[in-house]
Motif scaffolding. Structure first.
Motif: not given
Length: 628
Positions: A309-336
């Motif tokens: 839970s502590n790690c999850q909280r930090i990952m949201k606060a430091c923008g890591l979750l946002q960065a991962l979601c940006n990759i999810l929504m980007a075009s041209g990302v390889p399927a794997d």
């Protein structure tokens, strides 16, 4: 040594007498010269010749010369040249690979290097000597010493790990080499540390507290972050070894603010959008795979809840979750890459209400804009998408709804009448579409996904009873439960039926109203008893599972029965089982579920573990329910 030579002959086969004698005699003379000569130049020349011969006559050089070579390391420390030659020779003797020059004599897959490693490390001071030589800055000493340690650990990893653990400053000497300006040494010590940290928590802890994370991040930055070469991948593999399953190192990583240092490495979505075709080299794909594995090591569902839970909280606060979601929504990302990123987002949000809410608010850059969750579910029910990707979406959706009462409620609401609102594609519509699709895999995914909205929430189970479906024009609508039972009875695909049974078992467990609704549906119990009373001896795994789950569904109907349906009271259902199925057969069917390998495999981890569609039969949360 004679005994060793004879045993090697018996293992590796005999060689031609002439070659053996000439090679053996030459080696014997050189070893004698190495041991007895008082002139350093003479010993140096002997050592140089032994190094040359050690590729062709490895057995002879190892058997006769190992003690002499070890003595050189101990006695001639001041002469870098002879030390380097001795180390090179020992490298050849212990090399785990077979040299081209010796294939004809000993075959392509001999174990000579491994056997000489065993002899070398029997003297416990031998490895300590090599570790001490790492302090020598001279390249021709430091590099072969490092290579020798790599060969020894490749051949006898556990032994070398134990020796290095008890060697004074053994790990520290290796860590110092990460700062060596010569890339070949820095890169090789990375490979050695990856080896040594495999499965050894003590070495992992020492390496971590020797400032490993700072040094690793420095090397990654020097090499170009995610765009870097294989050295970046090696750094991430070492980081992963230090973190995976090691709670002490995970806490150190979190408290040292190293999670925040991961965020810049994921700022890659703009590059993807600008030039999607050339943005993903095979090395970049490997690097991203390792990066997300590092994140998952910190938030694995098997980890301590508070630490995760502590790690999850930090990952949201430091923008890591946002960065991962940006990759999810980007075009041209390889399927794997997309698949692994979805799995990572899943574990970053699992059971964390703030992170789940964040994902719910992410919008895909589509026209019109749609919630990311909807776009992901569109991939899950699309049979043209890769199987692994569809599984990752199911896992992400399960983690999104895990302990998320608001998310569960909102999903069920999308299945109920919405008044005069402008119609839009919803999660509920997608799951219903998948539930009634011709693709059995989509049926299974949708049924299981819908069941997640009902976990530990009787209110949603009762709300779901209100869902009506207009199946045929001119005919009254039917309830969702009626439609599920009808599909169960009329379907001819076992995978689809298993998915429906998972949904129905989850729906009626602990919910008296759902049990009542199920029992009121025509032929619902008759179908289950008929299937269970069938006398066919079917060894097919799917059919066996089907019978087990039908038995479980009947069992739940008995256990959570309020006796309000006169034809199907607890007593009458028990009599029905005894008369139509047989008590022993019924108990065997229910108990049979937990005896299946697929059950134990699925129960181990929330993430679907099936490698191909035909293996996707049970769901983790359903297995937990059946265990209770």
């Amino acid at each position: 040594m004679e005994y060793f030579k004879s045993s090697l002959k018996s293992v590796l086969g005999s060689t031609s007498v002439e070659n053996e004698l000439s090679g053996g005699d030459t080696v014997e003379r050189l070893v004698d010269r190495l041991q007895s000569s008082t002139l350093l130049n003479d010993r140096r020349d002997a050592c140089r010749e032994l190094k040359t011969l050690s590729r062709i006559y490895r057995v002879e050089v190892g058997a006769q010369g190992m003690d002499a070579l070890r003595q050189i390391l101990e006695m001639d420390r001041t002469d870098c040249e002879i030390i380097g030659l001795a180390l090179d020779t020992l490298c050849n003797i212990t090399n785990p690979k077979t040299f081209d020059e010796e294939v004809d004599k000993h075959g392509p897959n001999n174990k000579i290097g491994e056997q000489f490693t065993e002899i070398f490390i029997k003297n416990t001071d031998s490895v300590g000597l090599v570790l001490t030589l790492l302090e020598e800055f001279e390249f021709k000493v430091r590099w072969p010493a490092l290579k020798l340690l790599m060969y020894l650990s490749t051949n006898r990893l556990k032994d070398i790990q134990e020796i290095i653990l008890v060697s004074p400053m053994g790990v520290s000497k290796l860590m110092d080499l990460l700062g060596d300006s010569r890339e070949v040494i820095r890169n090789d010590v990375l490979l050695l540390l990856i080896q040594l940290t495999k499965g050894n928590a003590n070495i992992q802890k020492i390496v971590a507290f020797e400032n490993a994370f700072d040094r690793i991040f420095d090397v990654i930055a020097q090499e170009g972050n995610v765009e870097g070469g294989i050295v970046v991948e090696d750094c991430l593999l070492l980081m992963l070894n230090l973190l995976r399953g090691n709670i002490s190192n995970q806490n150190f990583f979190k408290e040292g603010s190293y999670i925040q240092k991961l965020t810049p490495m994921f700022q890659i979505s703009s590059e993807i959008d600008d030039n999607p075709l050339s943005a993903w080299s095979s090395q970049k794909v490997s690097n991203v795979h390792c990066m997300v594995q590092v994140i998952r090591a910190l938030v694995a569902p098997s980890g301590p809840a508070q630490a995760v839970s502590n790690c999850q909280r930090i990952m949201k606060a430091c923008g890591l979750l946002q960065a991962l979601c940006n990759i999810l929504m980007a075009s041209g990302v390889p399927a794997d890459v997309l698949t692994e990123t979805i799995n990572t987002v899943a574990e970053v949000i699992r059971g964390n209400s703030n992170n789940q809410e964040f994902l719910a608010g992410v919008m895909a850059p589509s026209n019109p804009p749609r919630p990311a969750i909807v776009v992901l579910l569109m991939s899950m029910v699309n049979e043209k998408q890769p199987f692994a990707l569809r599984c990752s979406v199911l896992y992400c959706f399960q983690c999104f709804l895990y302990k998320n009462e608001i998310g569960q409620s909102q999903l069920i609401q999308t299945l109920l009448p919405q008044g005069n609102e402008v119609p839009s594609l919803t999660t509920g519509q997608l799951l219903c579409g998948g539930l009634f699709s011709l693709d059995s895999l989509s049926n299974w995914f949708s049924a299981v996904a819908l069941s997640y909205a009902l976990i530990d929430d009787n209110t949603q189970k009762e709300q779901l009873l209100r869902v009506l479906l207009a199946t045929n024009i001119g005919k009254p609508p039917v309830t969702l439960m009626q439609q599920c039972v009808m599909l169960l009875q009329q379907g001819n695909k076992t995978q689809c039926k298993l998915g429906l049974l998972i949904l129905l078992c989850r729906w009626i467990a602990h919910c008296l109203k759902a049990v009542k609704s199920f029992l009121l549906i025509d032929s619902s119990i008759a179908y289950l008893t008929a299937l269970l009373s069938s006398q066919e001896n079917n060894d097919d795994l799917q059919e066996t599972l089907l019978q087990s789950m039908c038995a479980m569904l009947i069992g739940l109907c008995i256990h959570f029965n309020d006796n309000s349906i006169s034809n199907y009271t607890k007593e009458k259902l028990c009599n029905l089982i005894e008369n139509r199925i047989g008590l022993e057969r019924f108990q065997d069917a229910i108990g049979g579920l937990v005896r299946h390998e697929v059950y134990s495999r699925t129960l181990k981890h929330p993430q679907p573990s099936a490698k191909n569609p035909s293996e996707l039969l049970l769901d983790h949360e359903f297995c937990r329910l059946s265990k209770h």
